[in-house]
Motif scaffolding. Structure first.
Motif, mmCIF file in Angstrom:
data_model
loop_
_atom_site.group_PDB
_atom_site.id
_atom_site.type_symbol
_atom_site.label_atom_id
_atom_site.label_comp_id
_atom_site.label_asym_id
_atom_site.label_seq_id
_atom_site.Cartn_x
_atom_site.Cartn_y
_atom_site.Cartn_z
ATOM 1 N N MET A 57 22.057 -21.212 25.113
ATOM 2 C CA MET A 57 21.796 -19.728 24.763
ATOM 3 C C MET A 57 23.389 -19.118 23.673
ATOM 4 O O MET A 57 23.271 -19.061 22.657
ATOM 5 N N ALA A 58 23.987 -20.000 24.309
ATOM 6 C CA ALA A 58 25.847 -18.817 24.319
ATOM 7 C C ALA A 58 26.170 -19.876 23.116
ATOM 8 O O ALA A 58 26.741 -19.191 22.397
ATOM 9 N N ALA A 59 25.772 -21.302 23.261
ATOM 10 C CA ALA A 59 26.437 -22.195 22.760
ATOM 11 C C ALA A 59 25.669 -22.172 21.183
ATOM 12 O O ALA A 59 26.433 -22.240 20.140
ATOM 13 N N ARG A 60 24.096 -22.185 21.475
ATOM 14 C CA ARG A 60 24.041 -21.514 19.379
ATOM 15 C C ARG A 60 24.099 -19.950 19.337
ATOM 16 O O ARG A 60 23.277 -19.581 18.777
ATOM 17 N N HIS A 61 25.114 -19.188 20.268
ATOM 18 C CA HIS A 61 24.862 -18.043 19.673
ATOM 19 C C HIS A 61 23.897 -17.148 19.641
ATOM 20 O O HIS A 61 23.247 -16.586 18.790
ATOM 21 N N ARG A 62 22.318 -17.711 20.260
ATOM 22 C CA ARG A 62 21.370 -16.962 20.426
ATOM 23 C C ARG A 62 21.013 -15.872 21.215
ATOM 24 O O ARG A 62 20.925 -16.275 21.939
ATOM 25 N N LYS A 63 20.263 -14.865 21.208
ATOM 26 C CA LYS A 63 19.972 -13.988 22.246
ATOM 27 C C LYS A 63 18.598 -14.092 22.487
ATOM 28 O O LYS A 63 17.919 -14.315 23.339
ATOM 29 N N HIS A 67 14.401 -13.479 26.421
ATOM 30 C CA HIS A 67 15.269 -12.692 24.765
ATOM 31 C C HIS A 67 16.000 -12.657 26.169
ATOM 32 O O HIS A 67 15.519 -11.531 27.329
ATOM 33 N N VAL A 68 17.387 -12.424 25.871
ATOM 34 C CA VAL A 68 18.444 -10.724 26.033
ATOM 35 C C VAL A 68 18.708 -10.491 25.559
ATOM 36 O O VAL A 68 18.835 -10.006 24.257
ATOM 37 N N ALA A 69 18.830 -8.987 26.484
ATOM 38 C CA ALA A 69 19.439 -8.041 25.507
ATOM 39 C C ALA A 69 20.765 -8.335 24.478
ATOM 40 O O ALA A 69 20.391 -7.784 23.423
ATOM 41 N N LYS A 70 21.602 -8.439 25.708
ATOM 42 C CA LYS A 70 23.048 -8.690 24.509
ATOM 43 C C LYS A 70 23.404 -9.998 25.456
ATOM 44 O O LYS A 70 23.031 -10.261 26.535
ATOM 45 N N LEU A 71 24.044 -10.785 24.806
ATOM 46 C CA LEU A 71 25.172 -11.967 24.862
ATOM 47 C C LEU A 71 25.820 -11.698 25.689
ATOM 48 O O LEU A 71 26.066 -12.746 26.468
ATOM 49 N N ALA A 72 25.810 -11.308 25.937
ATOM 50 C CA ALA A 72 27.281 -10.693 26.813
ATOM 51 C C ALA A 72 26.425 -10.826 28.834
ATOM 52 O O ALA A 72 26.965 -10.813 29.447
ATOM 53 N N ASP A 73 24.986 -10.916 28.287
ATOM 54 C CA ASP A 73 24.121 -10.376 29.170
ATOM 55 C C ASP A 73 23.729 -11.440 30.241
ATOM 56 O O ASP A 73 23.916 -12.084 31.920
ATOM 57 N N LEU A 74 24.705 -12.804 29.317
ATOM 58 C CA LEU A 74 24.085 -13.622 29.758
ATOM 59 C C LEU A 74 25.207 -14.280 31.148
ATOM 60 O O LEU A 74 25.720 -15.413 31.506
ATOM 61 N N GLY A 75 26.977 -13.998 31.180
ATOM 62 C CA GLY A 75 27.847 -14.233 31.821
ATOM 63 C C GLY A 75 29.111 -15.082 31.688
ATOM 64 O O GLY A 75 28.673 -14.741 30.495
ATOM 65 N N ARG A 76 29.767 -15.284 31.954
ATOM 66 C CA ARG A 76 30.759 -15.772 31.676
ATOM 67 C C ARG A 76 30.877 -17.497 31.900
ATOM 68 O O ARG A 76 30.193 -17.659 33.065
#
Length: 54
Positions: free
Chosen positions: A25-31, A5-14
């Motif tokens: 996770m980013a591609a699926r828009h899931r935290k 789990h991540v707190a925010k999708l922005a925490d995944l980086g660029r």
């Protein structure tokens, strides 16, 4: 099975600067991402994480 789990999708980086699990996770828009215990340990550890399959 465990859930990463991540707190925010922005925490995944660029894009381009993140590991394969973060791209998924980013591609699926899931935290959250359900992974096995070994993969979850790899995500939080310093070992490289192998490519994930769908």
């Amino acid at each position: 099975m465990e859930v990463h789990h991540v707190a925010k999708l922005a925490d995944l980086g660029r894009p381009g600067n993140r590991p394969p699990w973060a791209d998924l996770m980013a591609a699926r828009h899931r935290k959250t991402l359900v992974v096995c215990g070994v993969c979850h340990a790899d995500i939080h550890g310093s070992r490289p994480v192998p490519a994930l399959t769908q």
